[in-house]
Design an enzyme around this catalytic site. Structure first.
Site, PDB file in Angstrom:
ATOM      1  N   SER A  48       0.866  -1.154   0.123  1.00 32.78           N
ATOM      2  CA  SER A  48       0.065   0.206   0.054  1.00 32.78           C
ATOM      3  C   SER A  48       1.092   1.261   0.107  1.00 32.78           C
ATOM      4  CB  SER A  48      -1.082  -0.049   1.284  1.00 32.78           C
ATOM      5  OG  SER A  48      -0.163  -0.206   2.366  1.00 32.78           O
ATOM      6  N   GLU A 185      -9.026 -10.163   3.757  1.00 30.61           N
ATOM      7  CA  GLU A 185      -9.556  -8.884   3.512  1.00 30.61           C
ATOM      8  C   GLU A 185     -10.892  -8.845   2.985  1.00 30.61           C
ATOM      9  OE1 GLU A 185      -6.808  -6.337   1.573  1.00 30.61           O
ATOM     10  OE2 GLU A 185      -8.318  -4.977   1.342  1.00 30.61           O
TER      11      GLU A 185
HETATM   12  O1  KIV Z   1      -0.468  -3.401   1.559  1.00 33.03           O
HETATM   13  C1  KIV Z   1      -1.001  -3.272   2.618  1.00 33.03           C
HETATM   14  O2  KIV Z   1      -1.112  -2.374   3.286  1.00 33.03           O
HETATM   15  C2  KIV Z   1      -1.784  -4.445   2.953  1.00 33.03           C
HETATM   16  C3  KIV Z   1      -2.941  -4.531   4.087  1.00 33.03           C
HETATM   17  C4  KIV Z   1      -4.221  -3.659   3.564  1.00 33.03           C
HETATM   18  C5  KIV Z   1      -3.105  -5.851   4.768  1.00 33.03           C
HETATM   19  O3  KIV Z   1      -1.589  -5.694   2.268  1.00 33.03           O
END
Ligand code: KIV
Length: 279
Positions: A48, A185
């Site tokens: 992310s 998720e």
């Molecule tokens: O990339 C991320 O932050 C994640 C979370 C949403 C679990 O995979």
């Protein structure tokens, strides 16, 4: 009580004792230090980072180099939390060899304790190979953002019996090949409840309801620092965007009105030394 580094055994014990596991994302040294000091059990350097820090539209452009750069910084700020590095798109899909090599880099260069991979049965061989190589691995099923296009967008998964069964089956297989934990998720809470009761490893939910063994959120969402989009499942605990904006506006005004820097932010020179200046 003296605080100790969180381990996989500690996480498994928390599940056995029915004590909720806490996990947040971090992308740099200061954020990691704060989250670690707050006593959070696990820190995820999520891909992310591509959206909330690097400003991409999705996580697909994130590279191994991006991830390692951020993992190193987060590791320097993490003393106690269990640190998980998120394997970016195309760093594990092509072959088990590549998956092992890249997972190894997260541990050797990124100073992570473990890696996370998106996908169930589709990447089971890679997960098996990573675990066999001695690298702890977590899986991530349900809504997997790296394959969001294939899933028809950022949508809740497991809403039909067929798709819920696939997710439950994936979780059981992932435990069998040695994952130490599973991120769930965006799936219905009743499906996470079934999975959580069927596996001995911790389930960490994000938009997966209250019945998981733990919860994870993207820290920029809980801080109100990412304005483009806030998912329904994320709770905003504060508005750091507004706080930073206010501070920047105040600084701008004070500089423009010559109120900053004040005396206490400036340095002085002895009058005698000043007089010696040949100008
Ligand atoms: O990339 C991320 O932050 C994640 C979370 C949403 C679990 O995979």
């Amino acid at each position: 009580m003296e605080r100790k580094k969180v381990t996989i055994t500690g996480l498994l014990n928390k599940k056995k004792e029915n004590k909720p596991i806490t996990m947040l994302t971090a992308y740099d040294f200061p954020l990691a230090s704060i989250i670690d000091e707050a006593g959070i059990d696990m820190i995820l350097v999520g891909d992310s980072v591509g959206m909330v820090v690097l400003g991409y539209e999705n996580t697909l452009p994130v590279t191994m180099d991006d991830m390692l750069h951020h993992c190193k910084a987060v590791a320097r700020g993490t003393k106690y939390a269990f640190l998980v590095g998120d394997m970016p798109f195309m760093s594990y899909q092509v072959s088990s060899e590549e998956a092992i090599r890249n997972a190894g880099r997260f541990v050797k260069e990124g100073n992570c304790d473990a890696v996370k991979l998106e996908g169930g049965i589709e990447v089971i061989d890679q997960i098996k190979a990573i675990v066999k190589a001695g690298i702890p691995a977590m899986s991530h099923i349900g809504l997997t953002p790296q394959s969001a296009t294939q899933l028809g967008g950022f949508k809740v998964q497991g809403k039909t019996a067929v798709s819920a069964e696939k997710i439950i089956d994936d979780a059981i297989r992932l435990e069998k090949v040695g994952c130490f934990g599973i991120i769930l998720e965006c799936i219905p809470d009743k499906i996470s409840k079934i999975i959580t009761s069927k596996v001995k490893i911790p389930t960490i939910g994000i938009g997966a309801g209250i019945h998981c063994d733990g919860q994870v959120l993207v820290t920029y969402d809980i801080l109100g620092l990412y304005k483009k989009f806030t998912p329904k499942f994320a709770k905003k605990y504060t508005d750091v965007f507004l706080q930073i904006k206010k501070a920047a506006e105040q600084y701008k005004a004070e500089v423009e009105e010559r109120k900053f820097p004040a005396k206490e932010h400036s340095f002085t020179i002895d009058e005698k030394e000043l007089k010696k200046l040949k100008m």
